[in-house]
Design an enzyme around this catalytic site. Sequence first.
Site, PDB file in Angstrom:
ATOM      1  N   GLU A   1      41.557  32.173  38.453  1.00  0.00           N
ATOM      2  CA  GLU A   1      40.307  31.766  37.662  1.00  0.00           C
ATOM      3  C   GLU A   1      40.551  32.130  36.188  1.00  0.00           C
ATOM      4  OE1 GLU A   1      36.739  30.900  39.104  1.00  0.00           O
ATOM      5  OE2 GLU A   1      37.000  29.819  37.191  1.00  0.00           O
ATOM      6  N   ASP A   2      40.887  33.412  35.888  1.00  0.00           N
ATOM      7  CA  ASP A   2      40.788  34.083  34.735  1.00  0.00           C
ATOM      8  C   ASP A   2      42.236  34.472  34.260  1.00  0.00           C
ATOM      9  OD1 ASP A   2      38.151  34.136  35.028  1.00  0.00           O
ATOM     10  OD2 ASP A   2      38.235  36.360  36.000  1.00  0.00           O
TER      11      ASP A   2
ATOM     12  N   HIS B   1      38.007  45.731  38.273  1.00  0.00           N
ATOM     13  CA  HIS B   1      36.772  44.838  39.052  1.00  0.00           C
ATOM     14  C   HIS B   1      37.603  44.551  40.284  1.00  0.00           C
ATOM     15  CE1 HIS B   1      34.427  41.576  40.508  1.00  0.00           C
ATOM     16  NE2 HIS B   1      35.265  40.918  40.181  1.00  0.00           N
TER      17      HIS B   1
ATOM     18  N   HIS C   1      41.956  38.181  43.485  1.00  0.00           N
ATOM     19  CA  HIS C   1      40.773  37.032  43.882  1.00  0.00           C
ATOM     20  C   HIS C   1      40.450  36.604  42.294  1.00  0.00           C
ATOM     21  CE1 HIS C   1      37.729  39.904  42.551  1.00  0.00           C
ATOM     22  NE2 HIS C   1      36.848  39.041  42.335  1.00  0.00           N
TER      23      HIS C   1
ATOM     24  N   ASP D   1       5.116  54.567  55.685  1.00  0.00           N
ATOM     25  CA  ASP D   1       6.340  54.121  56.517  1.00  0.00           C
ATOM     26  C   ASP D   1       7.650  53.932  55.885  1.00  0.00           C
ATOM     27  OD1 ASP D   1       6.904  53.626  58.979  1.00  0.00           O
ATOM     28  OD2 ASP D   1       6.239  51.467  59.068  1.00  0.00           O
TER      29      ASP D   1
ATOM     30  N   ASP E   1      32.877  40.726  45.839  1.00  0.00           N
ATOM     31  CA  ASP E   1      32.904  40.346  44.640  1.00  0.00           C
ATOM     32  C   ASP E   1      31.202  40.652  43.919  1.00  0.00           C
ATOM     33  OD1 ASP E   1      33.967  39.122  42.241  1.00  0.00           O
ATOM     34  OD2 ASP E   1      32.991  37.469  42.793  1.00  0.00           O
TER      35      ASP E   1
HETATM   36 MN    MN Z   1      35.380  38.682  40.491  1.00  0.00          MN
END
Ligand code: MN
Length: 546
Positions: free
Chosen positions: A80-81, A52, A76, A264, A143
């Site tokens: 957080e993870d 990712h 990034h 169109d 992201d």
């Molecule tokens: Mn992410």
Amino acid sequence: MYRPMLRQFELVDIVRSYDPGTDENLLNKAYVFSLKAHGVQRRESGDPFFSHPVEVAGILTRFKFDHLTIAAALLHDTIEDTVATLNEIQTEFGLEVAYVVDGVTKLSKLDLKSEDTKQAENFRKLVLAMANDIRVLFVKLADRQHNMQTLHYIKDPHKRQKIAKETLDIYAPLASRVGVQKMKETLEDFAFREINPQAYETTHKRLEFLCDSLAQPLEDIEADLEALLKKTGVHARVFGRLKTPYSIWKKIMTQNTTFEQLCDILAFRVVVPSLAECYQALGVLHSEYWVVPGRFKDYISTPKVNNYQSLHTAVISPKYQRMEIQIRTEEMELEAEYGIAAHWQYKQNVKAHDGKKYLWIRSLLQIMEQANNPEEFLENTKLEMFQEQVFCFSERGELIVLPKDVTPIDFAYAVDSWLGDHISEVKINGKSMPLRTVLQNGDQIQIITSEDQMPLPVWEKFVRTGKARTHIRQFIRAQQKKKMIQRGKEKLAAALGLKKEKIKEPALTPLLSTFSCSTLADFYEALGEDILDVAEVAQTLHKKKF
Ligand code: MN
């Protein structure tokens, strides 16, 4: 299925191809750091989680972002993870990378809690306000783009819907706002597919059908256009494309057309060397093809708010193919492709490594300075305004907008004055904090009240909003008055020699005018504050046979 991701050396090569000054060590270090940090984590697709951040970095290389941004993209999700900390990132990769990673982490924690779409606009402003550095917003958008590309792997349908809706309400308009049209369209289409799969399928199929039944393939029309322009001395690059299902669907919904009337579907871009040739090319097309009336727009003389410039028109070819045409210079093309990022690139080249944070707002203001219509000026002021605001959430997820540097007390009064008068404690993002804490963007505020709690005079020193200050003053004045009334009552009772019996107030009321008071409360207060002399008052009352 696991798709092989961009490898370390490939990524470094791409960045080096457009930014020769790339710090390869930094990129390699970020790649390895993220790989190790995410370790065996997997996404719902079954892919290693590490794929990712690598994809996100890949998306950003298309905007030719510098090695610091690419490093931040790789990192990034580490705060957080994973067990990695902001401090570690700062030590290993420097302040700028840490700043972007921190910004993206904060944005990721935001969550559109309310279903109220009116909040979407406020939410977009919040995201913009938090993305002080344009690169924070671009990493977040990249992201989101990758998360939307892999949305179908998420098993929980509610979660999918929520992400898709947020993308349509918040992130696609933001992408448009910073001028990256292609990203906006990608985000919209993936969201559309999730939110209304049937409409998506129908539109998609219809588009395919119409495409198959074109009198001329796209490439032939491109060649025809190029040849036609070349005859008159305009050397243009022409690209054709099918419009996106979402843009078609929106048109059907808003313009009340039907799929049958839908013709169109083709859009061509004509890129020419100079401004004069834009109008020259327009003249050629308008004289050689049938012009669809009412479709010509000059966004060159009057650019859009996001600084988009182009001539727009719609024509019908000799083979009866209706098509939309956008004519612009190479420079305008760069702007339309990269949006604000294009300016960021110029800036980067001019003043590389001057150590200053590049504030995206400043680049936007530069764009605005060139603007000469009042609408754009207004937009500019609005943007400045919300840099002066802070956006916080109530316990129920309501978004409350306040001026900068406010405290939980201001917040409480903004929600409800009773809440302000009785606030005893506050939890910010789940943690107990002092009442004088300055609130930050995205803070979640839980006000704890107590019946016995009342405003303290010291609060007045640190609240920021007029509403809070007025309420605190009023409350304190009322408290003061109560105290003085009680004091006055006690003094009078003592002077009259009353012990347990009460002052005969009904008999006292008619005598108040003697002391220039209209109410009992005023009379007691005057006594309490020693404005009236209690001995004199007692004497006068005695004379009046009270
Ligand atoms: Mn992410």
